[in-house]
Scaffold this motif. Structure first.
Motif, PDB file in Angstrom:
ATOM      1  N   TRP A 202     -10.872   9.333 -32.678  1.00 17.73           N
ATOM      2  CA  TRP A 202     -12.097   9.958 -33.200  1.00 17.73           C
ATOM      3  C   TRP A 202     -12.209  11.435 -32.844  1.00 17.73           C
ATOM      4  O   TRP A 202     -13.188  12.086 -33.210  1.00 17.73           O
ATOM      5  CB  TRP A 202     -13.335   9.221 -32.679  1.00 17.73           C
ATOM      6  N   PRO A 209     -11.796  14.166 -38.110  1.00 11.23           N
ATOM      7  CA  PRO A 209     -11.251  13.315 -37.043  1.00 11.23           C
ATOM      8  C   PRO A 209      -9.743  13.171 -37.191  1.00 11.23           C
ATOM      9  O   PRO A 209      -9.206  13.207 -38.302  1.00 11.23           O
ATOM     10  CB  PRO A 209     -11.967  11.974 -37.268  1.00 11.23           C
ATOM     11  N   PRO A 214     -11.296   6.766 -38.782  1.00  8.68           N
ATOM     12  CA  PRO A 214     -12.426   7.675 -38.567  1.00  8.68           C
ATOM     13  C   PRO A 214     -12.494   8.799 -39.599  1.00  8.68           C
ATOM     14  O   PRO A 214     -13.580   9.209 -40.015  1.00  8.68           O
ATOM     15  CB  PRO A 214     -12.170   8.243 -37.168  1.00  8.68           C
TER      16      PRO A 214
END
Length: 491
Positions: A202, A209, A214
């Motif tokens: 993340w 990201p 993510p």
């Protein structure tokens, strides 16, 4: 007395992991392999004491398949082992060092020479980084301890040397007591970690990201659907959105598994036991994909010379931003790692981030061509060297088959007859396989992979895991059928 006679006693006294005196059971091999893997991950999380945070990782773009961890005890990874192998294979291949690797004494001398060269290479790869200011001592620690920066630098060299020696002996432990090879195991561990990170991380980088999942969630929440359906948006999703890397990763995985199962099977029959038959498989990728490490390691060492010279103001080979070449011959000799290295618009974007002028179209095309030549020609050359130095050549294979009591039906039972049959297949398949694996590496590098593992790293990982699976199946078969051990020279 020849140089060999002088060096042989010295090489024989080098520290080594003792070989097992009898057959090691599968469960014990598995525990040894898992234990070394845990130890490797532990060492990869032990930071170098006294290293400044301002240090630069010279091998950042090669970190994936060098199986090292920046700023830790395993900083050099398998680099010294691979470099020593390159030097020795080139010397033997050019007949500068004359060895018959089918002779046990010559093979022992070769292994001793390689181990000694690894010790030398640890120093030669660590010193330029320390003396060139890339691995910097921590001035705060020096002040606290009341010593000079030279003492901290020496302390860093000792730690790097210890880490390099530990990697060497861990590789030996796996080779003699475990399953597969330590070099392969460490590569798989490093690349797998990168792929997992490339899926779930993340952390933000360049406004997105790092991880694939993510990234998709973030794009879905913050990007207009109309833009994503436009031409620019589709290119964004393919490259920055990671779709191309995902498709490339899946395609390479499936293709390598398919190619690994492609083989020519030479029928065998036991000379003394009627009805006892078998087959000797000659795989398309007969020399495995490990010669690709040698090709990339050769490029890495060339790049290291350029980086060190550039850092000292000598830029006739090219200028660098960190470990990235910006121009000169070093730009053309650098490996392709992703679409950002060959798609013109992405190359411009990449060079703009370094504040440098992007290369012209013909320069990009030449860069791709030179890397393709490195991979394909290098794949062939190192594959041929590899089978000879690892006992997989036609002569050595014929000897193993003869010693096991097997023969090829329709041919006389002698080594020369078996060798003639092997000569029909092994050298040709090795050349074709070396060229093919080089081409496959190029394609994977052009398209990119998950977690920035790199085409070479991904290719190595899939192939090594597949061969590890085959080794495990072979070990289990040997446990069930002890007579099979004689073919592999086991007791």
């Amino acid at each position: 007395m020849t140089l060999r006679d002088t060096l042989e006693p010295f090489f024989n006294k080098l520290p080594a992991v003792a070989s097992p005196e009898k057959h090691v059971h599968f469960k014990d091999k598995l525990w040894w392999t898992l234990g070394i893997l845990v130890l490797y991950f532990a060492l990869a999380n032990v930071p170098l004491f006294g290293m400044s945070q301002d240090s630069i990782d010279l091998f950042e773009s090669y970190r994936a398949f060098f199986a090292g961890a920046s700023g830790t005890l395993v900083l050099l990874g398998i680099g010294p082992i691979v470099t020593a192998s390159i030097v020795l294979q080139l010397l033997v291949g050019a007949d500068i060092i004359k060895l018959d690797l089918s002779d046990p004494r010559d093979q022992s001398f070769f292994q001793g020479s390689q181990k000694f060269l690894v010790f030398v290479m640890i120093i030669l790869e660590a010193l330029p980084q320390l003396l060139g200011g890339y691995i910097q001592p921590d001035p705060g620690l020096a002040s606290t301890l009341g010593v000079g920066l030279g003492v901290i630098t020496l302390l860093l060299l000792v730690q790097i040397f210890i880490g390099g020696v530990l990697v060497l002996f861990m590789d030996e432990v796996v080779s003699k007591w475990g399953i597969g090879s330590g070099v392969g195991l460490f590569i798989v561990a490093g690349i797998s970690q990168q792929i997992v990170t490339g899926i779930f991380n993340w952390e933000m980088e360049n406004g997105l990201p790092v991880g694939l999942i993510p990234k998709w969630i973030y794009i879905a929440q913050n990007t207009d659907a109309g833009y994503l359906l436009s031409g620019e948006g589709l290119l964004f999703m393919l490259v920055s959105g990671g779709i191309l890397a995902l498709l490339s990763t899946i395609a390479i995985f499936l293709l390598v598994v398919y190619v690994e199962s492609t083989r020519i099977e030479i029928p065998l029959a036991h000379s003394a036991v009627r009805g006892a038959r078998g087959r000797f498989p000659v795989k398309l990728i007969y020399a495995s994909v490990l010669p690709m490490i040698l090709v990339r390691a050769l490029q890495a060492n060339i790049q290291m010379v350029g980086i060190i010279l550039s850092g000292r103001g000598i830029t006739f080979l090219g200028e660098f931003s960190g470990s990235t070449p910006l121009n000169g011959i070093m730009y053309y000799l650098s490996p392709i790692n992703s679409p950002y290295d060959w798609i013109p618009s992405l190359v411009q974007q990449s060079f703009a981030s370094y504040g440098a002028t992007a290369p012209a179209m013909w320069q990009i095309a030449l860069h791709v061509f030179i890397d393709a030549t490195f991979l394909i020609a290098g794949g062939i050359i190192f594959a041929l060297f590899w089978i000879e130095t690892t006992g997989m050549g036609a002569k050595q294979t014929a000897q193993k088959i003869f010693n096991s009591g097997m023969q090829i039906p329709g041919f006389r039972r002698n080594i020369s007859s078996i060798e003639k049959v092997m000569q029909r297949y092994i050298p040709k398949v090795t050349v074709i396989g070396g060229a093919f694996i080089g081409l496959l590496t190029l394609i994977a590098s052009l398209l990119g992979t998950l977690g920035s593992a790199g085409g070479t790293g991904l290719l190595l990982t899939v192939s090594i895991v597949y061969r590890l699976y085959e080794d495990i199946a072979s070990e289990q078969m040997m446990e069930m059928h002890p007579m099979i051990r004689s073919f592999f020279g086991e007791q």
